[in-house]
Design a protein around this motif. Structure first.
Motif, PDB file in Angstrom:
ATOM      1  N   GLU A  51       5.277  13.564 -14.512  1.00 49.76           N
ATOM      2  CA  GLU A  51       4.423  12.962 -13.506  1.00 49.76           C
ATOM      3  C   GLU A  51       4.331  11.469 -13.749  1.00 49.76           C
ATOM      4  O   GLU A  51       4.003  11.033 -14.856  1.00 49.76           O
ATOM      5  CB  GLU A  51       3.040  13.607 -13.601  1.00 49.76           C
ATOM      6  N   VAL A  52       4.638  10.687 -12.727  1.00 48.15           N
ATOM      7  CA  VAL A  52       4.571   9.234 -12.854  1.00 48.15           C
ATOM      8  C   VAL A  52       3.802   8.668 -11.658  1.00 48.15           C
ATOM      9  O   VAL A  52       4.037   9.071 -10.527  1.00 48.15           O
ATOM     10  CB  VAL A  52       5.984   8.599 -12.915  1.00 48.15           C
ATOM     11  N   VAL A  53       2.879   7.781 -11.941  1.00 51.09           N
ATOM     12  CA  VAL A  53       2.162   7.066 -10.888  1.00 51.09           C
ATOM     13  C   VAL A  53       2.649   5.631 -10.891  1.00 51.09           C
ATOM     14  O   VAL A  53       2.778   5.025 -11.954  1.00 51.09           O
ATOM     15  CB  VAL A  53       0.643   7.041 -11.134  1.00 51.09           C
ATOM     16  N   ALA A  54       2.930   5.094  -9.729  1.00 53.68           N
ATOM     17  CA  ALA A  54       3.305   3.686  -9.654  1.00 53.68           C
ATOM     18  C   ALA A  54       2.445   3.023  -8.592  1.00 53.68           C
ATOM     19  O   ALA A  54       2.092   3.648  -7.597  1.00 53.68           O
ATOM     20  CB  ALA A  54       4.778   3.534  -9.297  1.00 53.68           C
ATOM     21  N   ALA A  55       2.097   1.776  -8.838  1.00 44.99           N
ATOM     22  CA  ALA A  55       1.278   1.047  -7.878  1.00 44.99           C
ATOM     23  C   ALA A  55       1.745  -0.393  -7.813  1.00 44.99           C
ATOM     24  O   ALA A  55       2.175  -0.963  -8.812  1.00 44.99           O
ATOM     25  CB  ALA A  55      -0.195   1.109  -8.258  1.00 44.99           C
ATOM     26  N   VAL A  56       1.672  -0.943  -6.634  1.00 43.67           N
ATOM     27  CA  VAL A  56       2.057  -2.336  -6.420  1.00 43.67           C
ATOM     28  C   VAL A  56       0.794  -3.114  -6.059  1.00 43.67           C
ATOM     29  O   VAL A  56       0.045  -2.707  -5.182  1.00 43.67           O
ATOM     30  CB  VAL A  56       3.088  -2.447  -5.270  1.00 43.67           C
ATOM     31  N   ARG A  57       0.566  -4.187  -6.784  1.00 38.85           N
ATOM     32  CA  ARG A  57      -0.539  -5.073  -6.421  1.00 38.85           C
ATOM     33  C   ARG A  57       0.043  -6.441  -6.116  1.00 38.85           C
ATOM     34  O   ARG A  57       0.949  -6.912  -6.799  1.00 38.85           O
ATOM     35  CB  ARG A  57      -1.544  -5.188  -7.567  1.00 38.85           C
ATOM     36  N   LEU A  58      -0.473  -7.074  -5.105  1.00 40.45           N
ATOM     37  CA  LEU A  58      -0.002  -8.403  -4.734  1.00 40.45           C
ATOM     38  C   LEU A  58      -1.106  -9.406  -5.042  1.00 40.45           C
ATOM     39  O   LEU A  58      -2.256  -9.191  -4.685  1.00 40.45           O
ATOM     40  CB  LEU A  58       0.342  -8.447  -3.249  1.00 40.45           C
ATOM     41  N   GLU A  59      -0.732 -10.469  -5.723  1.00 42.08           N
ATOM     42  CA  GLU A  59      -1.704 -11.511  -6.024  1.00 42.08           C
ATOM     43  C   GLU A  59      -1.109 -12.855  -5.663  1.00 42.08           C
ATOM     44  O   GLU A  59       0.079 -13.085  -5.864  1.00 42.08           O
ATOM     45  CB  GLU A  59      -2.074 -11.477  -7.511  1.00 42.08           C
ATOM     46  N   VAL A  60      -1.943 -13.733  -5.145  1.00 38.71           N
ATOM     47  CA  VAL A  60      -1.470 -15.046  -4.729  1.00 38.71           C
ATOM     48  C   VAL A  60      -1.266 -15.915  -5.961  1.00 38.71           C
ATOM     49  O   VAL A  60      -2.077 -15.924  -6.874  1.00 38.71           O
ATOM     50  CB  VAL A  60      -2.483 -15.708  -3.778  1.00 38.71           C
ATOM     51  N   GLU A  61      -0.133 -16.601  -5.971  1.00 31.76           N
ATOM     52  CA  GLU A  61       0.185 -17.440  -7.109  1.00 31.76           C
ATOM     53  C   GLU A  61       0.745 -18.765  -6.606  1.00 31.76           C
ATOM     54  O   GLU A  61       1.454 -18.810  -5.603  1.00 31.76           O
ATOM     55  CB  GLU A  61       1.225 -16.741  -7.979  1.00 31.76           C
ATOM     56  N   ASP A  62       0.431 -19.838  -7.305  1.00 32.13           N
ATOM     57  CA  ASP A  62       1.057 -21.125  -6.992  1.00 32.13           C
ATOM     58  C   ASP A  62       2.462 -21.115  -7.558  1.00 32.13           C
ATOM     59  O   ASP A  62       2.678 -20.708  -8.696  1.00 32.13           O
ATOM     60  CB  ASP A  62       0.263 -22.268  -7.640  1.00 32.13           C
TER      61      ASP A  62
END
Lengths: 277, 333
Positions: free
Chosen positions: B60-71
């Motif tokens: 069992e594998v959970v994957a998640a994508v988070r997007l964060e603003v970066e300069d």
């Protein structure tokens, strides 16, 4: 330090619409629910793999979701860690990187906050598990924090109790935990993350049958005259969660007994297979 | 790694695999997968921009994508991807903490090297990672989304590489990038600047405000854009560009005469030579050949050179089947 959202409004409701003593919705999944109960040749999930835990449970208090898995009692990985007259209990806490809640990016294995949480759980259960029955063995408990919205410790303790029950580890009593806080003079139960930030709160773990308290965790200041009121109501709330947990345990046990008697005879087993196809 | 199987057990598994017809203890054929379970979206990780959970047998594998603003720097010009794999202590209960860390690092480096943006050198155009990271740009040369791809191995009952890549692919395909538009600062016109706020009515103030802060409609081309704002749209944003090209891994457990797919924990120990092949497909419908993105030969033993190219080709057919099955589930194309 006033927040824009009222903790408790004039109508006696909290920011999420609950009343003072109302608990969040409690979700309990006991055992490995994703494993099919019937035998399917093409799905090896029906034969547990060697790394499968002996007991597991997922507990959700509202948006806080914590799972616990129990391995053991088993032979210790390191022989020198064996204790000659009782079992060694070890608790590891892991936090999923996208669980949110606490500030800060990622908490690895050596994180202080997680170690503290693990130590609190360990000391809670050391006095409850009948470790004397399992000499020279080890019971590993892995707690995973999937989502956080306040009350992580209470969810962790409740899930560990259920996972130990699922694993069939002998305990003197269950341990049931709940968090409570004080907003001026009003006691609130089962706090969300937002509420935890704004008021002094404590987590109480009680053994409901004997009424003994095994854990009391408070990281804020609370006047001693108010403490008793908060503490008493928390102890009362524990029995509600206990009843909920017991109903899930009995449901699960009933289904286990049913599946054992189902597969007792070869004829019944064949019937089960036919149903699959 | 602690040995969990005896020599007799290993030989039993290998003998039955090499017999005719090949036998596996769970009744599967040699190239059959176990049932693949997929969950995605808010039920997996509500705080992430995209998430998925894949369960294959007991793995069992959970994957998640988070997007964060970066300069970002001027020369970089596009978003970046950071991959991280965490193994839950429950996934490898028989290993010590250091050994678990090693596995974590191995999987992280495999994922990171597959997903880091590269300019491809052939005529086919850019690789999927560079296409994807271009769509992560908010203001060229100034701000971009950084994509954090976190995967957590919750339990491992064999074939963790395939499941890991499946989960990452599903999470990336599930990701929605919030829509943004650039905001640019325009010089206030002469007439409006001479007026004082106090002299004019409330309506005029609003008009003036709108005059100063112009929303650049063609957001990506706005050279003078000062900042960006999130668009208020009904959906949570657009899909990542090139998400259908996200790779999958197929692990072949190689025996001298044959190979098996999706090995269980016991089979992995009996057949220690693993060939992890990573493929990316443009779209399934065009029947275009896939791109070969990576390969790892793990475990003791060796594969003859002549045998290897055949394995890579066979791996591609398996990968194609896997991708098309996942695409159907994820409703891609």
């Amino acid at each position: 330090m006033s927040s824009r959202v009222e903790i408790l409004n004039a109508g006696g409701y909290r920011s999420d619409g609950r009343t003072q003593y109302e608990l969040r919705s409690l979700e309990i999944i006991l055992g490995d629910s994703s494993r099919p109960r019937t035998i399917n040749l093409h799905d090896s999930a029906s034969n547990p793999h060697p790394n499968a835990p002996d007991g597991s449970a997922i507990v959700g208090h509202g948006l806080t979701v914590v799972s616990a898995r129990v391995f053991g009692p088993r032979e210790p990985l390191l022989r020198r860690e064996a204790i000659h007259d009782r079992a060694k209990l070890s608790v590891q806490v892991a936090m999923l990187p996208f669980s949110g809640g606490m500030a800060g990016r990622r908490r690895g294995r050596g994180d202080k906050r997680l170690l503290e949480l693990g130590a609190a759980i360990e000391s809670t259960f050391e006095s409850v598990v009948q470790t004397g029955l399992y000499p020279r063995s080890q019971i590993d408990i892995v707690v995973e924090i999937h989502q956080q919205d306040g009350g992580t410790l209470q969810a962790a303790i409740n899930s560990v109790t259920l996972a130990l029950t699922d694993a069939g580890v002998a305990m003197y009593d269950q341990v049931v935990a709940v968090s409570a806080g004080l907003h001026s003079t009003a006691v609130l139960l089962d706090l969300t993350h937002h509420e935890e930030n704004d008021m002094p709160h404590l987590t109480v773990a009680v053994m409901p049958r004997s009424g003994k308290v095994t854990l009391l965790n408070m990281e804020a200041r609370l006047h001693v005259t108010r403490f008793e009121a908060v503490f008493k109501i928390a102890c009362e709330a524990v029995t509600v969660i206990r009843d909920e947990m017991n109903s899930v345990i009995s449901k699960r046990t009933t289904s286990l007994v049913a599946s054992i008697s189902d597969s007792a005879g070869p004829r019944n087993l064949r019937a089960g297979n036919e149903m699959d196809e | 790694m602690a040995t969990l199987l005896s020599r007799a057990e290993k030989s039993y598994i290998i003998t039955s695999l090499t017999s005719k017809p090949p036998l596996r203890h769970d009744g599967r054929g040699p190239v059959d997968y176990r049932l693949i379970g997929l969950a995605r979206g808010d039920s997996v990780a509500p705080l992430a921009n995209g998430s998925a959970k894949i369960r294959v047998g007991g793995t069992e594998v959970v994957a998640a994508v988070r997007l964060e603003v970066e300069d970002i720097d001027l020369e970089l010009d596009e978003g970046r991807m950071r991959c991280n794999v965490t193994c839950s202590p429950a996934a490898y209960p028989h290993l010590s903490a250091n050994q678990q860390d090693d596995i974590q690092k191995d999987l992280t480096s495999l994922l990171q090297s597959t997903f880091s943006p590269t300019k491809s050198h052939d005529s086919n155009g850019d690789s999927f990672t560079s296409v994807m990271s271009k769509s992560l740009t908010i203001l060229p040369g100034r701000k971009a989304w950084t994509m954090y791809l976190d995967a957590v191995v919750l339990s491992d009952a064999g074939n963790v590489h395939d499941v890991l890549f499946l989960a990452c692919r599903a999470a990336i395909c599930d990701t929605r990038v919030p829509r943004t538009r650039a905001v640019e600062y325009a010089q206030p016109s002469k007439g409006s600047s001479t007026r004082r706020a106090g002299e004019t009515g409330g309506e005029m103030d609003v008009e003036e405000e709108a005059d100063i802060w112009k929303t650049a409609v063609q957001s990506k081309r706005a050279a003078r854009a000062a900042d960006f704002e999130l668009e208020d749209t009904a959906d949570e944003g657009g899909w990542l560009e090139g998400r259908e090209r996200c790779p999958v891994a197929v692990t072949l457990n190689v025996l001298p005469t044959m190979h098996i797919l999706d090995a269980t924990h016991a089979e992995e120990q009996a057949v220690p030579l693993k060939l992890v092949l990573i493929y990316s497909f443009a779209t399934i419908s065009t029947q275009k050949e896939g791109e070969f993105m990576g390969m790892r030969l793990l475990g003791p033993g060796q594969v003859p050179m002549a045998y290897l190219s055949g394995l890579i080709q066979e791996g591609e057919t398996y990968a194609k089947q896997l991708v098309s099955a996942l695409n159907v589930q994820m409703e891609i194309k």
